[in-house]
Design an enzyme around this catalytic site. Structure first.
Site, mmCIF file in Angstrom:
data_model
loop_
_atom_site.group_PDB
_atom_site.id
_atom_site.type_symbol
_atom_site.label_atom_id
_atom_site.label_comp_id
_atom_site.label_asym_id
_atom_site.label_seq_id
_atom_site.Cartn_x
_atom_site.Cartn_y
_atom_site.Cartn_z
ATOM 1 C CB CYS A 197 -0.987 -0.044 1.155
ATOM 2 S SG CYS A 197 -2.407 1.019 0.865
ATOM 3 C CG HIS A 214 -3.089 -3.098 4.068
ATOM 4 N ND1 HIS A 214 -2.071 -2.396 4.668
ATOM 5 C CD2 HIS A 214 -3.808 -2.194 3.392
ATOM 6 C CE1 HIS A 214 -2.175 -1.122 4.371
ATOM 7 N NE2 HIS A 214 -3.221 -0.962 3.593
ATOM 8 C CD GLU A 262 -0.218 -5.194 6.250
ATOM 9 O OE1 GLU A 262 -0.068 -5.871 5.216
ATOM 10 O OE2 GLU A 262 -0.543 -4.000 6.238
HETATM 11 N N1 GLN Z 1 -3.459 6.427 0.841
HETATM 12 C C1 GLN Z 1 -2.234 6.143 1.533
HETATM 13 C C2 GLN Z 1 -1.076 6.932 0.964
HETATM 14 O O1 GLN Z 1 -1.177 7.517 -0.059
HETATM 15 C C3 GLN Z 1 -1.900 4.676 1.529
HETATM 16 C C4 GLN Z 1 -2.924 3.915 2.321
HETATM 17 C C5 GLN Z 1 -2.413 2.701 3.027
HETATM 18 O O2 GLN Z 1 -1.209 2.457 3.135
HETATM 19 N N2 GLN Z 1 -3.322 1.959 3.579
HETATM 20 O O3 GLN Z 1 -0.047 6.941 1.566
#
Ligand code: GLN
Length: 217
Positions: free
Chosen positions: A82, A181, A183
Site C-alpha cells: 500500500c 494489506h 498483514e
Molecule cells: N493512501 C495512503 C497513501 O497515499 C496509503 C494507504 C495505506 O497504506 N493503507 O499513503
C-alpha cells in the site's frame, strides 16, 4: 544450512507490528528499522502501509531516504504494501508535487486510486505463482499500478467492478509490491513468498562469497 534471514520493517509510521509478527511466523528474524545503521544490518526490508507522504518526509528527516535508495539500487529485496508500494514507485500520479519516493520499481502508481466512495474494500484475488487458490485482499485508501515497465511482472489484477483489470500486485526481481494489506489477514502467503525471496538472495550472496574463498590466493 543458512542462518534465518533478518528482515527489517521500516518503522517510521504505519502498521509495523503486524508485519513484524507476520514475518516472524515465516521464520524470519524481524526487526524494526528507524536508522541507517539498522537498515545496513538487514537482508530484506518491508515498507508498510500507512501514509506515504508522512513516511517519505520522516525518511528524509531522519537521513534514511538516501540509504534506502542506495540499498534498493544495491539489490536489497524489498516488499512494499500500500503506502509501501507508493514509496517503491519510480513515478506517482495524484501525489503532492513535492512527494518524494525511494523508487526502484519501474511503475507509475496512482495514489488513492479507488476513489472516496470505496475507501476500503475486500476482494478475492488470484496471485500469479502463489499456490493455494485466491487470496483475500484488504484495500484501504489503496493505490493501483497505472503503468508497469517491461521488466515488471504483474502478479494480480482486480476482477470485476469499476476497477476491473487494474494492477494491484507486481514483482520486479527482488522487489515486490501490493496495493493491499496481507498483514491484516491470517493468510501469510505473501509474507512467505517475500521471506523466500530474501532467503534465496541470502543464499546467492553466500554462494558468491564461498566461491571467492575457494579461489587460491
Ligand atoms: N493512501 C495512503 C497513501 O497515499 C496509503 C494507504 C495505506 O497504506 N493503507 O499513503
Amino acid at each position: 544450512m543458512l542462518r534465518d534471514p533478518v528482515v527489517g520493517v521500516l518503522a517510521l509510521q504505519g502498521d509495523v507490528r503486524e508485519h513484524l509478527a507476520a514475518l516472524r511466523e515465516q521464520g524470519a528474524r524481524a526487526v524494526p528499522v528507524r536508522r541507517p545503521d539498522e537498515l545496513a544490518a538487514v537482508d530484506g526490508l518491508v515498507l508498510p502501509g500507512g501514509e506515504s507522504t508522512t513516511i517519505a518526509k520522516l525518511a528524509a528527516r531522519t537521513g534514511l531516504l538516501d540509504p534506502l535508495r542506495d540499498a534498493v539500487a544495491a539489490g536489497l529485496p524489498v516488499y512494499g504494501s500500500c503506502a509501501g508500494m507508493i514509496l517503491l514507485a519510480d513515478r506517482l500520479l495524484d501525489a503532492p508535487a513535492d512527494q518524494v519516493t525511494v523508487g526502484g520499481l519501474d511503475v507509475t502508481v496512482r495514489r488513492n486510486a479507488f476513489g472516496r466512495q470505496v475507501d476500503s474494500f475486500e476482494a478475492d484475488l488470484g496471485l500469479d505463482g502463489l499456490p493455494g487458490g485466491p487470496l483475500r485482499a484488504v484495500f484501504i485508501r489503496a493505490p493501483w499500478v497505472e503503468q508497469a515497465g517491461p521488466g515488471v511482472q504483474v502478479l494480480a489484477r482486480v476482477v470485476g467492478g469499476p476497477a476491473d483489470g487494474r494492477i494491484v500486485a507486481v514483482r520486479q526481481g527482488d522487489l515486490v509490491a501490493t496495493s493491499f494489506h496481507p498483514e491484516l489477514t491470517g493468510d501469510r502467503r505473501v509474507h512467505a513468498l517475500f521471506v523466500q525471496i530474501v532467503r534465496s538472495h541470502l543464499a546467492e550472496r553466500a554462494g558468491v562469497h564461498a566461491g571467492n574463498e575457494e579461489v587460491p590466493a
